[in-house]
Design a protein around this motif. Structure first.
Motif, PDB file in Angstrom:
ATOM      1  N   GLY A 175      -0.248   1.935  -3.353  1.00  0.00           N
ATOM      2  CA  GLY A 175      -1.612   2.361  -3.072  1.00  0.00           C
ATOM      3  C   GLY A 175      -2.640   1.258  -3.240  1.00  0.00           C
ATOM      4  O   GLY A 175      -3.845   1.526  -3.268  1.00  0.00           O
ATOM      5  N   ARG A 176      -2.182   0.020  -3.329  1.00  0.00           N
ATOM      6  CA  ARG A 176      -3.098  -1.102  -3.531  1.00  0.00           C
ATOM      7  C   ARG A 176      -2.817  -2.202  -2.503  1.00  0.00           C
ATOM      8  O   ARG A 176      -1.670  -2.447  -2.130  1.00  0.00           O
ATOM      9  CB  ARG A 176      -2.960  -1.686  -4.939  1.00  0.00           C
ATOM     10  CG  ARG A 176      -3.355  -0.719  -6.036  1.00  0.00           C
ATOM     11  CD  ARG A 176      -3.213  -1.356  -7.402  1.00  0.00           C
ATOM     12  NE  ARG A 176      -4.116  -2.485  -7.559  1.00  0.00           N
ATOM     13  CZ  ARG A 176      -5.360  -2.384  -7.995  1.00  0.00           C
ATOM     14  NH1 ARG A 176      -5.859  -1.194  -8.314  1.00  0.00           N
ATOM     15  NH2 ARG A 176      -6.123  -3.449  -8.128  1.00  0.00           N
ATOM     16  N   ARG A 204      -8.293   1.289  -4.414  1.00  0.00           N
ATOM     17  CA  ARG A 204      -7.164   2.159  -4.072  1.00  0.00           C
ATOM     18  C   ARG A 204      -7.226   2.490  -2.587  1.00  0.00           C
ATOM     19  O   ARG A 204      -8.308   2.634  -2.019  1.00  0.00           O
ATOM     20  CB  ARG A 204      -7.197   3.463  -4.872  1.00  0.00           C
ATOM     21  CG  ARG A 204      -7.174   3.288  -6.375  1.00  0.00           C
ATOM     22  CD  ARG A 204      -5.842   2.748  -6.877  1.00  0.00           C
ATOM     23  NE  ARG A 204      -4.731   3.646  -6.591  1.00  0.00           N
ATOM     24  CZ  ARG A 204      -3.468   3.403  -6.947  1.00  0.00           C
ATOM     25  NH1 ARG A 204      -3.169   2.280  -7.588  1.00  0.00           N
ATOM     26  NH2 ARG A 204      -2.507   4.254  -6.663  1.00  0.00           N
ATOM     27  N   LEU A 205      -6.051   2.611  -1.983  1.00  0.00           N
ATOM     28  CA  LEU A 205      -5.941   3.009  -0.582  1.00  0.00           C
ATOM     29  C   LEU A 205      -4.916   4.130  -0.470  1.00  0.00           C
ATOM     30  O   LEU A 205      -3.968   4.209  -1.261  1.00  0.00           O
ATOM     31  CB  LEU A 205      -5.507   1.825   0.285  1.00  0.00           C
ATOM     32  CG  LEU A 205      -6.543   0.717   0.486  1.00  0.00           C
ATOM     33  CD1 LEU A 205      -5.888  -0.515   1.114  1.00  0.00           C
ATOM     34  CD2 LEU A 205      -7.700   1.197   1.353  1.00  0.00           C
ATOM     35  N   SER A 206      -5.094   4.980   0.531  1.00  0.00           N
ATOM     36  CA  SER A 206      -4.192   6.114   0.739  1.00  0.00           C
ATOM     37  C   SER A 206      -2.809   5.633   1.165  1.00  0.00           C
ATOM     38  O   SER A 206      -2.680   4.842   2.110  1.00  0.00           O
ATOM     39  CB  SER A 206      -4.769   7.052   1.793  1.00  0.00           C
ATOM     40  OG  SER A 206      -3.821   8.017   2.188  1.00  0.00           O
ATOM     41  N   ARG A 207      -1.799   6.119   0.475  1.00  0.00           N
ATOM     42  CA  ARG A 207      -0.424   5.767   0.850  1.00  0.00           C
ATOM     43  C   ARG A 207       0.019   6.508   2.104  1.00  0.00           C
ATOM     44  O   ARG A 207       0.929   6.065   2.790  1.00  0.00           O
ATOM     45  CB  ARG A 207       0.509   6.079  -0.326  1.00  0.00           C
ATOM     46  CG  ARG A 207       0.196   5.242  -1.556  1.00  0.00           C
ATOM     47  CD  ARG A 207       0.867   5.801  -2.802  1.00  0.00           C
ATOM     48  NE  ARG A 207       2.316   5.757  -2.698  1.00  0.00           N
ATOM     49  CZ  ARG A 207       3.143   6.214  -3.639  1.00  0.00           C
ATOM     50  NH1 ARG A 207       2.657   6.766  -4.748  1.00  0.00           N
ATOM     51  NH2 ARG A 207       4.448   6.135  -3.479  1.00  0.00           N
ATOM     52  N   GLY A 208      -0.600   7.633   2.395  1.00  0.00           N
ATOM     53  CA  GLY A 208      -0.253   8.382   3.598  1.00  0.00           C
ATOM     54  C   GLY A 208      -0.945   7.844   4.837  1.00  0.00           C
ATOM     55  O   GLY A 208      -0.323   7.693   5.895  1.00  0.00           O
ATOM     56  N   LEU A 209      -2.233   7.523   4.704  1.00  0.00           N
ATOM     57  CA  LEU A 209      -2.977   7.028   5.853  1.00  0.00           C
ATOM     58  C   LEU A 209      -2.413   5.723   6.387  1.00  0.00           C
ATOM     59  O   LEU A 209      -2.548   5.432   7.585  1.00  0.00           O
ATOM     60  CB  LEU A 209      -4.452   6.834   5.481  1.00  0.00           C
ATOM     61  CG  LEU A 209      -5.347   8.066   5.487  1.00  0.00           C
ATOM     62  CD1 LEU A 209      -6.751   7.686   5.047  1.00  0.00           C
ATOM     63  CD2 LEU A 209      -5.376   8.702   6.877  1.00  0.00           C
ATOM     64  N   ASP A 238      -9.911   2.466   4.153  1.00  0.00           N
ATOM     65  CA  ASP A 238      -9.557   3.802   4.617  1.00  0.00           C
ATOM     66  C   ASP A 238     -10.733   4.486   5.300  1.00  0.00           C
ATOM     67  O   ASP A 238     -10.565   5.556   5.884  1.00  0.00           O
ATOM     68  CB  ASP A 238      -9.099   4.672   3.445  1.00  0.00           C
ATOM     69  CG  ASP A 238      -7.675   4.380   3.010  1.00  0.00           C
ATOM     70  OD1 ASP A 238      -6.946   3.735   3.774  1.00  0.00           O
ATOM     71  OD2 ASP A 238      -7.299   4.800   1.891  1.00  0.00           O
ATOM     72  N   GLN A 239     -11.905   3.899   5.224  1.00  0.00           N
ATOM     73  CA  GLN A 239     -13.090   4.513   5.825  1.00  0.00           C
ATOM     74  C   GLN A 239     -13.066   4.324   7.331  1.00  0.00           C
ATOM     75  O   GLN A 239     -12.983   3.204   7.824  1.00  0.00           O
ATOM     76  CB  GLN A 239     -14.366   3.915   5.238  1.00  0.00           C
ATOM     77  CG  GLN A 239     -15.630   4.593   5.736  1.00  0.00           C
ATOM     78  CD  GLN A 239     -16.855   4.152   4.973  1.00  0.00           C
ATOM     79  OE1 GLN A 239     -16.749   3.737   3.822  1.00  0.00           O
ATOM     80  NE2 GLN A 239     -18.012   4.220   5.609  1.00  0.00           N
ATOM     81  N   LYS A 283      -3.025   5.236  10.374  1.00  0.00           N
ATOM     82  CA  LYS A 283      -4.387   4.870  10.767  1.00  0.00           C
ATOM     83  C   LYS A 283      -4.424   3.699  11.731  1.00  0.00           C
ATOM     84  O   LYS A 283      -5.313   3.614  12.573  1.00  0.00           O
ATOM     85  CB  LYS A 283      -5.240   4.571   9.534  1.00  0.00           C
ATOM     86  CG  LYS A 283      -4.841   3.364   8.727  1.00  0.00           C
ATOM     87  CD  LYS A 283      -5.741   3.238   7.497  1.00  0.00           C
ATOM     88  CE  LYS A 283      -5.421   2.028   6.671  1.00  0.00           C
ATOM     89  NZ  LYS A 283      -6.266   1.923   5.468  1.00  0.00           N
ATOM     90  N   ILE A 285       0.838  -1.203   0.000  1.00  0.00           N
ATOM     91  CA  ILE A 285       0.000   0.000   0.000  1.00  0.00           C
ATOM     92  C   ILE A 285       0.870   1.250   0.000  1.00  0.00           C
ATOM     93  O   ILE A 285       0.595   2.230  -0.709  1.00  0.00           O
ATOM     94  CB  ILE A 285      -0.946  -0.003   1.207  1.00  0.00           C
ATOM     95  CG1 ILE A 285      -1.910  -1.188   1.143  1.00  0.00           C
ATOM     96  CG2 ILE A 285      -1.734   1.302   1.287  1.00  0.00           C
ATOM     97  CD1 ILE A 285      -2.667  -1.439   2.429  1.00  0.00           C
TER      98      ILE A 285
END
Length: 236
Positions: free
Chosen positions: A58-59, A113-118, A203-204, A122, A54
């Motif tokens: 981002g995956r 897709r997922l956030s690379r920063g979160l 990411d939710q 998280k 990720i």
């Protein structure tokens, strides 16, 4: 109840539960506990791989995602049979796959897709408020480890206490109060949502909402058929 959260937890209270079987389920579940130790070890190692995937792409690798969903699903069935709910006497199957006719279900929508920063914050920083709440639900220091979202229990919590009440009701009345069942499943659902978030599978952010009851109605038309099932009728 309608939810847009990508994890769906459904359960149906089995009618005619045994008065006494819950007293020995801890023995009957030993084979599952042994298997789950190895499954959660694999879950942890694969979650580390997913973390870096990720971070750089981002995956979430689809094969790892499907395996980790299976581990959560297996754990939920064991918990529902055992001391996370006592909602069924049918022995849980040894499989990562969905079993349509088993009365406990778990599905998670795959994130394209997922956030690379979160992914960096998280699972530990952002989830801290939920860890505090979940700690009350399941006891001990935490139900979800901040490294991999592993479901563990190291002490008595609210869920344990409520399930004990359910066991006492079963023993003396052969009935499981439906409102108590709805509350227990709602607490378990909250915990599993946090587990999925902490395991980087979405990411939710999990809602601070106690969605009670055995069934969720998904807004996703591709959601499982059992999500709109009719809730079980009250037991005498």
């Amino acid at each position: 109840m309608v939810t847009t959260f990508p994890l769906r937890v459904d359960a149906e209270l089995q009618p005619g539960l045994s008065r006494w079987l819950w007293l020995v389920k801890w023995v009957l579940l030993i084979p599952h506990y042994i298997v789950l130790v190895f499954l959660w070890l694999a879950f942890f190692l694969l979650s580390v791989v997913a973390f870096f995937a990720i971070l750089f792409t981002g995956r979430y690798p689809r094969g790892i995602f499907d395996f980790n969903v299976g581990v959560l699903r297996w754990s939920w069935r064991v918990s529902f049979y055992g001391y996370g709910a006592l909602g069924v006497d049918r022995y849980p199957p040894f499989t990562l796959r969905e079993v349509p006719d088993y009365p406990a279900h778990l599905e998670i929508d795959y994130p394209e897709r997922l956030s690379r920063g979160l992914v960096l914050v998280k699972w530990w920083l952002l989830a801290i408020p939920h860890y505090l709440v979940v700690g009350v639900f399941v006891g001990g220091s935490s139900y979800v480890t901040t490294e991999n979202g592993q479901v563990v229990s190291s002490g008595a919590g609210l869920v344990n206490l409520l399930v004990l009440f359910a066991g006492v009701f079963l023993l003396f009345t052969a009935g499981y109060p439906v409102r108590l069942f709805d509350l227990v499943v709602g607490l378990d659902r909250w915990v599993l949502r946090v587990a999925a978030y902490a395991a980087l599978m979405t990411d939710q952010y999990p809602p601070f909402a106690l969605d009670q009851g055995g069934h969720e109605e998904s807004l996703d038309p591709a959601g499982p058929a059992h999500a709109s099932a009719v809730p079980p009728a009250p037991l005498p």
